[in-house]
Every structure is written in structure tokens, then in C-alpha cells.
Write an enzyme that holds these catalytic residues in place. Structure first.
Site, PDB file in Angstrom:
ATOM      1  N   ILE A  62      31.867  33.269  30.210  1.00 36.03           N
ATOM      2  CA  ILE A  62      31.691  34.422  29.626  1.00 36.03           C
ATOM      3  C   ILE A  62      32.784  35.543  30.201  1.00 36.03           C
ATOM      4  O   ILE A  62      33.445  35.082  31.366  1.00 36.03           O
ATOM      5  CB  ILE A  62      30.484  35.147  30.407  1.00 36.03           C
ATOM      6  CG1 ILE A  62      29.924  36.609  29.815  1.00 36.03           C
ATOM      7  CG2 ILE A  62      30.423  34.956  31.800  1.00 36.03           C
ATOM      8  CD1 ILE A  62      28.800  37.013  30.362  1.00 36.03           C
ATOM      9  N   SER A  63      33.541  35.978  28.989  1.00 31.66           N
ATOM     10  CA  SER A  63      34.801  36.681  29.437  1.00 31.66           C
ATOM     11  C   SER A  63      34.567  37.642  30.595  1.00 31.66           C
ATOM     12  O   SER A  63      33.509  38.361  30.597  1.00 31.66           O
ATOM     13  CB  SER A  63      35.349  37.481  28.014  1.00 31.66           C
ATOM     14  OG  SER A  63      35.634  36.451  27.238  1.00 31.66           O
ATOM     15  N   GLN A  64      35.920  38.087  31.001  1.00 36.98           N
ATOM     16  CA  GLN A  64      35.992  39.169  32.178  1.00 36.98           C
ATOM     17  C   GLN A  64      35.601  40.506  31.341  1.00 36.98           C
ATOM     18  O   GLN A  64      36.362  40.683  30.297  1.00 36.98           O
ATOM     19  CB  GLN A  64      37.378  39.261  32.624  1.00 36.98           C
ATOM     20  CG  GLN A  64      37.570  40.261  33.599  1.00 36.98           C
ATOM     21  CD  GLN A  64      38.891  40.050  34.125  1.00 36.98           C
ATOM     22  OE1 GLN A  64      39.702  39.333  33.622  1.00 36.98           O
ATOM     23  NE2 GLN A  64      39.331  41.141  35.261  1.00 36.98           N
TER      24      GLN A  64
END
Length: 236
Positions: free
Chosen positions: A85-87
Site C-alpha cells: 500500500i503506497s506511502q
């Protein structure tokens, strides 16, 4: 300007009820860190719509249970199957760059856990999201439905080829790194539309690119920032 943006964010956080009061403070702290990161890069801004969306979406519902404690850290997290899951700051930046607004149809390549799709769904009219890994696609579709995101459609497919029958799209977001901009996605982008895509090989330098399709059909692109994404996979 920074004070205005922070004030807007705090107002919007209060205006929209969150999913689980125990996570409110953590989500607010996450957004303060995101705003600080954005402010440190001249020329980057976040719209009130993006701030409201990220202040509302329960990120802890989009990470594995054993990582719930870390859900609101401003960092990427593993979600299984070699994916992340992206920053949060990257989610905020990419969503702002494509200038999503009410009434827009958005294509997302790389559903993952569904978090980015949920953020987009808070702003856009409809989101079409493609995931190539079957367990992730199934879990994300169920999760988004359970959280009330009826304006998100999730499909198991090779994102390189987009979603032609639902095209054209006002904006396209690619959340996996490619060696080039896929021609089918350029074709499915509306004139006047925007696409963000990370370009570069895994474990090598990658850059987030903003691609714009002008009203005459011409294409321009510009480099935004160095990033690190998992690779875009498929049979292309």
C-alpha cells in the site's frame, strides 16, 4: 498559505465523520506529516478535496490486521503477494496531480488493497480499478463494497491494456512502475485528461511522470519526483 491549507484540513476532518474514533488522532497526525512533506517541496499543493478524502478514508481497513498499529505511519506497508500500500504522501501527491473533481471517471491500474481507489472515490464520480493478482482483486472488491464505495468497479485483468469499454477517462492513475507509458492507456485518456505513472525498472531509479493529453490530441509529459514502486506485470 501553509496555515490556510492546514486550517482547511482540520476543518474538513471535523466536517466528515471518520470510521472509528480511536483512529482519528492517528489519521490527523498522518495528514500533518503528509502536509509537511508536501510543503517541503516547492510547487506541490494539495486540493481541499484530496485533503478531505484522505482525512476520511480509514487506512487501517486497507492493511493486514497485524499491521493495523502502523496503518497511519507515513510509509508504504506490505499487503501480501509482493505488493504494498503506497506511502500516504505519494497517494496525496498522485491524486492531486491528476486534478480529480466531482463528475470525473477515473481509471486506476493496480488496485492493491483498494486504499487509493477509496481516496479517488471520495472525489470522483466513478472509479474503474484493475488488479492482476486474483486474491488482491477479490479482497479489495469485497472491502470497498463493505465500506460503501459503490462507485468503484474492480476488475481482474492486465492493467497495461486498460478498460476500453469504459473509456474514455478524465484521469488515469498507474500505481506500478513501467518501462514506458502503455499506448492503450494514452488512447483511453480523454483530451484534456491527465495521467500519473511511475517509469523505471524495479530496484533502479524510477520517476513519477505526469502525462497530459491536450485537446488537439497531442501528448506532453514531465518528470515530477523520484519514487519506488513494484513493477507493472502482465503479458505485454
Amino acid at each position: 498559505m501553509k496555515h490556510f491549507i492546514l486550517g482547511t484540513f482540520l476543518y474538513l476532518c471535523c466536517a466528515f465523520s471518520s470510521h472509528g474514533e480511536e483512529f482519528d488522532a492517528k489519521r490527523h497526525k498522518m495528514m500533518e506529516e503528509v502536509l509537511a512533506d508536501i510543503a517541503a517541496n516547492d510547487g506541490f499543493t494539495l486540493s481541499p478535496g484530496v485533503l478531505a478524502a484522505m482525512g476520511k478514508v480509514p487506512r487501517h481497513r486497507f492493511v493486514p490486521t497485524w499491521l493495523t498499529t502502523f496503518a497511519y505511519f507515513n510509509r508504504p506497508l506490505p499487503i501480501g503477494h509482493g505488493q504494498t500500500i503506497s506511502q500516504p504522501v505519494i497517494v496525496a501527491l498522485m491524486t492531486s496531480l491528476i486534478k480529480v473533481k466531482a463528475g470525473d471517471r477515473v481509471l486506476e491500474i493496480g488496485t492493491g488493497s483498494g486504499y487509493q481507489a477509496a481516496v479517488l472515490a471520495e472525489v470522483a464520480e466513478s472509479v474503474y480499478s484493475i488488479e492482476i493478482i486474483e486474491p488482491l482483486e477479490k479482497e479489495a472488491a469485497e472491502r470497498l463494497k463493505s465500506l460503501g464505495y459503490g462507485n468503484v468497479k474492480v476488475r481482474l485483468s492486465d492493467g497495461y491494456y486498460g478498460w476500453p469499454e469504459a473509456a474514455p477517462f478524465d484521469a488515469i492513475m498507474v500505481t506500478a512502475a513501467s518501462s514506458h507509458v502503455p499506448p492503450p492507456l494514452i488512447k483511453q485518456l480523454k483530451p484534456g485528461g491527465r495521467m500519473v505513472i511511475p517509469l523505471g525498472a524495479q530496484f533502479m531509479t524510477q520517476y513519477l511522470m505526469l502525462v497530459e493529453k491536450h485537446m488537439d490530441g497531442s501528448i506532453t509529459s514531465r518528470q515530477i519526483a523520484p519514487v519506488a514502486f513494484v513493477p507493472l506485470t502482465g503479458g505485454h
